[in-house]
Design an enzyme around this catalytic site. Structure first.
Site, mmCIF file in Angstrom:
data_model
loop_
_atom_site.group_PDB
_atom_site.id
_atom_site.type_symbol
_atom_site.label_atom_id
_atom_site.label_comp_id
_atom_site.label_asym_id
_atom_site.label_seq_id
_atom_site.Cartn_x
_atom_site.Cartn_y
_atom_site.Cartn_z
ATOM 1 N N ASP A 1 -2.541 -8.850 -49.440
ATOM 2 C CA ASP A 1 -3.874 -9.428 -49.201
ATOM 3 C C ASP A 1 -4.935 -8.413 -48.811
ATOM 4 O O ASP A 1 -5.942 -8.762 -48.230
ATOM 5 C CB ASP A 1 -3.787 -10.539 -48.138
ATOM 6 C CG ASP A 1 -3.664 -9.999 -46.729
ATOM 7 O OD1 ASP A 1 -3.105 -8.909 -46.557
ATOM 8 O OD2 ASP A 1 -4.147 -10.677 -45.799
ATOM 9 N N GLU A 2 -4.705 -7.140 -49.152
ATOM 10 C CA GLU A 2 -5.678 -6.112 -48.796
ATOM 11 C C GLU A 2 -5.980 -5.225 -49.989
ATOM 12 O O GLU A 2 -5.122 -5.006 -50.838
ATOM 13 C CB GLU A 2 -5.120 -5.174 -47.724
ATOM 14 C CG GLU A 2 -4.764 -5.815 -46.431
ATOM 15 C CD GLU A 2 -4.091 -4.811 -45.506
ATOM 16 O OE1 GLU A 2 -4.553 -3.663 -45.416
ATOM 17 O OE2 GLU A 2 -3.087 -5.186 -44.896
ATOM 18 N N ASP B 1 -9.596 -7.379 -46.196
ATOM 19 C CA ASP B 1 -8.326 -7.976 -45.752
ATOM 20 C C ASP B 1 -8.545 -9.482 -45.613
ATOM 21 O O ASP B 1 -9.415 -9.924 -44.870
ATOM 22 C CB ASP B 1 -7.929 -7.354 -44.394
ATOM 23 C CG ASP B 1 -6.543 -7.807 -43.921
ATOM 24 O OD1 ASP B 1 -5.946 -7.076 -43.125
ATOM 25 O OD2 ASP B 1 -6.087 -8.899 -44.319
HETATM 26 P P1 TTP Z 1 -1.820 -9.673 -42.526
HETATM 27 O O1 TTP Z 1 -3.066 -9.317 -43.298
HETATM 28 O O2 TTP Z 1 -1.283 -8.650 -41.577
HETATM 29 O O3 TTP Z 1 -2.059 -10.987 -41.686
HETATM 30 P P2 TTP Z 1 -2.872 -12.293 -42.040
HETATM 31 O O4 TTP Z 1 -3.608 -12.159 -43.322
HETATM 32 O O5 TTP Z 1 -1.952 -13.466 -41.942
HETATM 33 O O6 TTP Z 1 -3.879 -12.409 -40.817
HETATM 34 P P3 TTP Z 1 -5.199 -11.562 -40.518
HETATM 35 O O7 TTP Z 1 -6.311 -12.557 -40.533
HETATM 36 O O8 TTP Z 1 -4.967 -10.983 -39.164
HETATM 37 O O9 TTP Z 1 -5.314 -10.523 -41.594
HETATM 38 O O10 TTP Z 1 -0.663 -10.038 -43.529
HETATM 39 C C1 TTP Z 1 -0.890 -10.730 -44.752
HETATM 40 C C2 TTP Z 1 0.231 -11.712 -45.019
HETATM 41 O O11 TTP Z 1 1.471 -11.019 -45.031
HETATM 42 C C3 TTP Z 1 0.356 -12.783 -43.947
HETATM 43 O O12 TTP Z 1 -0.485 -13.906 -44.202
HETATM 44 C C4 TTP Z 1 1.818 -13.131 -44.006
HETATM 45 C C5 TTP Z 1 2.500 -11.860 -44.453
HETATM 46 N N1 TTP Z 1 3.136 -11.199 -43.294
HETATM 47 C C6 TTP Z 1 4.473 -11.495 -43.035
HETATM 48 O O13 TTP Z 1 5.106 -12.226 -43.789
HETATM 49 N N2 TTP Z 1 5.051 -10.917 -41.949
HETATM 50 C C7 TTP Z 1 4.381 -10.079 -41.086
HETATM 51 O O14 TTP Z 1 4.952 -9.589 -40.096
HETATM 52 C C8 TTP Z 1 2.998 -9.802 -41.355
HETATM 53 C C9 TTP Z 1 2.205 -8.902 -40.436
HETATM 54 C C10 TTP Z 1 2.423 -10.381 -42.470
HETATM 55 MG MG MG Z 2 -4.811 -10.443 -43.760
#
Ligand code: TTP
Ligand code: MG
Length: 357
Positions: A110-111, A12
């Site tokens: 992103d995963e 992730d």
């Molecule tokens: P995530 O992987 O949930 O969050 P992240 O990558 O920003 O942070 P982390 O380091 O905790 O993994 O989500 C990936 C992308 O998806 C995030 O950068 C932006 C988008 N996203 C939204 O637009 N709205 C949301 O509510 C969430 C959870 C994510």
């Molecule tokens: Mg992320």
């Protein structure tokens, strides 16, 4: 026969949207950065998409109203969404990850999951692989990610979230129970806010609490979902790592009647596969950017090599050229080949191409 133990890796990306922005604009590094709706001096509507770890120190989270974020941290740098950038970076990362196992599944922007059971001997080996993945993404993309490793997708996904950013968490089969027990039920993939509340009202706060409940009572309350909850609480998840449906990629592969090291035959087969792929691409009126070549050797060792072109194309010539390049660059000399395959991905509908290139 006992089922072979699996080793699953979940990757992730850290604060993905803001990380992609900060990479473009290094002057933002170290500052609180928020991507989302326009805050309009605190009067803006809409929500935070994501916040970098600097901004998270102020309590800002994804999904929070942008007006609240402004109250908490007016000095942050607020940026609008740039989906084209995130999609492009995502595609590049997914192509890197695909190279680590052909059992690959993208999960959101992103995963991704990788089933590396056949690639590594044990968890120590898997840890080394995860470090290589991190180094690879860091070197080629300048971005960090967090990785979880476990016996199935459920555990690997929860593990990747435990030590963010730049984390690496390994949960071996025998540690699954102890790892899950103290975590809140919300960490389970299927538990949203509603289910969480219902469980709370039943006195169930942690995954351990859930695991101790009578499965019959859970099934009575939640139907088949109750069974799913019970199994998840015990860290049981048999779902496979596989690319999901939809035209994410088009591929053809073939197993030779007899394993062969004959370059002529391999090349000829490759061209015929490329032609078949190209036919499908044209029929579906798509264009592609990424070409991948799969080679399985006589000992079943399997490699996928891919290349993303600097342009979007639907021409057989480009597909042939790239797949031949991938073959000549990567094939192990004198090794007998059992199977080869060609795949194209990163599609754009041909009709929309003009607006995208
Ligand atoms: P995530 O992987 O949930 O969050 P992240 O990558 O920003 O942070 P982390 O380091 O905790 O993994 O989500 C990936 C992308 O998806 C995030 O950068 C932006 C988008 N996203 C939204 O637009 N709205 C949301 O509510 C969430 C959870 C994510
Ligand atoms: Mg992320």
């Amino acid at each position: 026969m006992t089922e072979k133990r699996r080793i699953i890796v979940h990757i992730d990306m850290d604060h993905f949207f803001t990380a992609a922005e900060e990479r473009q604009r290094p002057e933002l590094k170290g500052k609180p950065v928020i991507v989302g709706a326009d805050p309009k001096g605190g009067k803006g509507r809409g929500v935070v998409s994501t916040a970098d770890y600097e901004a998270r120190k102020y309590g800002i989270t994804s999904g929070m109203p942008i007006s609240k974020a402004w109250k908490l941290c007016p000095q942050a740098v607020y940026l609008p969404l740039n989906f084209r950038l995130y999609t492009q970076v995502s595609t590049e990362i997914m192509n890197i990850l695909r190279g680590y196992s052909d059992r690959f599944e993208q999960w959101g922007i992103d995963e991704a999951f990788l089933d590396v059971t056949l690639k590594v001997k044990d968890y120590e080996d898997a840890e080394n692989l995860a470090r290589r993945i991190k180094a690879d993404i860091c070197k080629s993309q300048g971005l960090t990610c967090s990785i979880g490793i476990g016996p199935n997708k459920l555990v690997a996904k929860i593990a990747s979230d435990i030590q963010k950013p730049d984390g690496l968490t390994i949960v071996k089969d025998e540690d699954v129970g102890g790892f899950l027990a103290p975590l809140p039920v919300r960490k389970l993939l299927w538990v949203g806010r509603k289910t969480e509340q219902k469980l709370q009202s039943m006195g169930i706060g942690t995954i351990g609490d859930l695991a101790r409940r009578d499965p019959a009572v859970l099934t009575e309350t939640f139907g088949t979902f109750g069974t799913q909850l019970y199994l998840s609480a015990h860290g049981i998840d048999k779902s496979q790592v596989e690319e999901r449906e939809g035209v994410k990629s088009i591929s053809r592969e073939t197993t030779f009647q007899e394993d062969t090291a004959d370059p002529q035959l391999i090349m000829q087969t490759l061209r015929s596969l490329a032609e078949q792929v190209q036919n499908d691409v044209q029929e579906q009126r798509l264009s592609f950017r990424t070409v991948a070549l799969k080679i399985r050797y006589e000992n079943f060792e399997t490699h996928t090599h891919s290349k993303t072109l600097p342009f979007i194309t639907n021409r057989l010539h480009d597909l042939n050229k790239t797949s031949v390049e991938l073959l000549t660059k990567n094939i192990k000399p004198q090794s007998k080949v059992r199977l080869i395959g060609v795949r194209v991905s990163s599609f754009v509908e041909t009709d929309k191409q003009k607006t995208l290139v």
